[in-house]
Design an enzyme around this catalytic site. Sequence first.
Site, PDB file in Angstrom:
ATOM      1  N   ASP A  38      37.801  49.922  53.162  1.00  0.00           N
ATOM      2  CA  ASP A  38      36.362  50.015  52.843  1.00  0.00           C
ATOM      3  C   ASP A  38      35.567  50.474  54.065  1.00  0.00           C
ATOM      4  OD1 ASP A  38      36.316  47.159  50.549  1.00  0.00           O
ATOM      5  OD2 ASP A  38      36.829  49.288  50.289  1.00  0.00           O
ATOM      6  N   LYS A 115      49.189  34.881  18.493  1.00  0.00           N
ATOM      7  CA  LYS A 115      48.535  36.198  18.500  1.00  0.00           C
ATOM      8  C   LYS A 115      47.552  36.227  19.681  1.00  0.00           C
ATOM      9  CE  LYS A 115      46.255  39.645  15.564  1.00  0.00           C
ATOM     10  NZ  LYS A 115      45.174  39.969  16.512  1.00  0.00           N
ATOM     11  N   GLU A 170      50.562  42.638  24.955  1.00  0.00           N
ATOM     12  CA  GLU A 170      49.113  42.391  24.959  1.00  0.00           C
ATOM     13  C   GLU A 170      48.693  42.040  26.378  1.00  0.00           C
ATOM     14  OE1 GLU A 170      48.140  42.683  21.753  1.00  0.00           O
ATOM     15  OE2 GLU A 170      46.021  42.167  21.805  1.00  0.00           O
ATOM     16  N   LYS A 286      56.654  37.389  11.746  1.00  0.00           N
ATOM     17  CA  LYS A 286      57.470  38.593  11.580  1.00  0.00           C
ATOM     18  C   LYS A 286      58.813  38.211  10.975  1.00  0.00           C
ATOM     19  CE  LYS A 286      55.595  40.282  15.928  1.00  0.00           C
ATOM     20  NZ  LYS A 286      55.859  40.686  17.333  1.00  0.00           N
ATOM     21  N   LYS A 310      45.025  34.692  10.633  1.00  0.00           N
ATOM     22  CA  LYS A 310      43.862  34.612  11.522  1.00  0.00           C
ATOM     23  C   LYS A 310      43.248  33.219  11.420  1.00  0.00           C
ATOM     24  CE  LYS A 310      42.085  38.077  12.946  1.00  0.00           C
ATOM     25  NZ  LYS A 310      42.072  38.914  14.148  1.00  0.00           N
TER      26      LYS A 310
HETATM   27  N1  LIG Z   1      48.473  40.173  19.785  1.00  0.00           N
HETATM   28  C1  LIG Z   1      49.739  39.755  19.696  1.00  0.00           C
HETATM   29  O1  LIG Z   1      50.102  38.749  20.317  1.00  0.00           O
HETATM   30  C2  LIG Z   1      50.720  40.505  18.856  1.00  0.00           C
HETATM   31  C3  LIG Z   1      52.051  40.038  18.694  1.00  0.00           C
HETATM   32  N2  LIG Z   1      52.476  38.883  19.284  1.00  0.00           N
HETATM   33  N3  LIG Z   1      52.922  40.743  17.948  1.00  0.00           N
HETATM   34  C4  LIG Z   1      52.535  41.889  17.352  1.00  0.00           C
HETATM   35  O2  LIG Z   1      53.466  42.548  16.618  1.00  0.00           O
HETATM   36  C5  LIG Z   1      53.051  43.686  15.826  1.00  0.00           C
HETATM   37  C6  LIG Z   1      52.962  44.939  16.644  1.00  0.00           C
HETATM   38  C7  LIG Z   1      53.421  46.041  15.707  1.00  0.00           C
HETATM   39  C8  LIG Z   1      54.255  45.404  14.624  1.00  0.00           C
HETATM   40  C9  LIG Z   1      54.106  43.913  14.764  1.00  0.00           C
HETATM   41  N4  LIG Z   1      51.283  42.407  17.469  1.00  0.00           N
HETATM   42  C10 LIG Z   1      50.367  41.722  18.209  1.00  0.00           C
HETATM   43  O3  LIG Z   1      49.119  42.238  18.329  1.00  0.00           O
HETATM   44  C11 LIG Z   1      48.800  43.398  17.529  1.00  0.00           C
HETATM   45  C12 LIG Z   1      49.011  44.675  18.281  1.00  0.00           C
HETATM   46  C13 LIG Z   1      48.001  45.663  17.751  1.00  0.00           C
HETATM   47  C14 LIG Z   1      47.047  44.893  16.903  1.00  0.00           C
HETATM   48  C15 LIG Z   1      47.344  43.426  17.162  1.00  0.00           C
HETATM   49  O4  LIG Z   1      46.597  43.004  18.284  1.00  0.00           O
END
Ligand SMILES: NC(=O)c1c(N)nc(OC2CCCC2)nc1O[C@@H]1CCC[C@@H]1O
Length: 326
Positions: A38, A115, A170, A286, A310
């Site tokens: 800096d 999630k 993520e 899943k 959700k």
């Molecule tokens: N946000 C999460 O922790 C998460 C996760 N643990 N696992 C997935 O598996 C999906 C991805 C594509 C097929 C299954 N997606 C997640 O987040 C999704 C990614 C895009 C939109 C959601 O944030």
Amino acid sequence: MQPEEAKQRIEELRATLQTWAKAYYEDDNPITTDADYDKAYHELVELEEAFPEFQSADSITQKVGGEVAEGFEKVRHDTPMLSLSNAFNKEDLVAFDQRIRRLTSADFSYVCELKIDGLAIALKYENGQLVQGATRGDGTIGENITNNLRQVTSIPHQLPEAIDLEVRGECYMPKESFVKLNDMREAEGQTVFANPRNAAAGTLRQLDSRVVKQRQLSAFMYGLVHQPTDGLSSQETALEQMSDWGFQINPDRTVCQTIEEVWSFIETYQEKRMALPYEIDGIVIKVNEFSVQNEIGFTVKAPRWAIAYKFPAEEALTEILDIEWT
Ligand SMILES: NC(=O)c1c(N)nc(OC2CCCC2)nc1O[C@@H]1CCC[C@@H]1O
């Protein structure tokens, strides 16, 4: 200072800063302290202002963070980054389970993952080296934020094996980092971020990666691209393999045989989520076995083999609690 002397000092500073910036941004090997960087940077800015005849378009002061400040270049995801269908109650999950059982006669299990409420990212490795980090974007075209993702400590720059790999996950800001950042922004009279997800997204959009480094982001990885060819037969084995490669994998997950077990996992984390050091906005369920995932396939925008349960929005919950309290 005479112009000739200033010209010489300017050229010297530009050369030094260029070397330091390359080491910091490209080689991930800072060879000087931020303070020295800096100090030299601001001496150069002052000299260029005092002697505009020596100003140059390719001076490092004309770029932010050592990179050309034209925003981020776009990258195309070879395998689209999908989104998720949503479930909002137990009935939605039972219907999801029934759809799956109509689409396959195979035995299968579910993996339940938290999630994480952050920003979806894709990491590419070649010969075990991190070569590209990108945002999800619209699922097909994302932004190249490699320099920023290099500043996320939980993202390995080098894998223990010289393999080519793409992983998805993520990127998030832990609650503690979020509170610290907002306190600092408030003290500086800046606007505060509404939630950790926005703070993570805003941070990853910074053109100066030094800002990302200060904000202590983290990342949980949850997906391997082209996993079946890697001899991995299920989501759970893929998560374990990614952990062995050095990725941060969320430990709060479980394999369930029935949707009843899934529901009890959901109820557990509906309660526990407040105590977690990061924000989650639901549970991702899943089908575990990749052979069954491939049999069931995808809709246009999302896999049929996964769904996101959700949680009710927190404000809704506080309204309910308030009603009960008043
Ligand atoms: N946000 C999460 O922790 C998460 C996760 N643990 N696992 C997935 O598996 C999906 C991805 C594509 C097929 C299954 N997606 C997640 O987040 C999704 C990614 C895009 C939109 C959601 O944030």
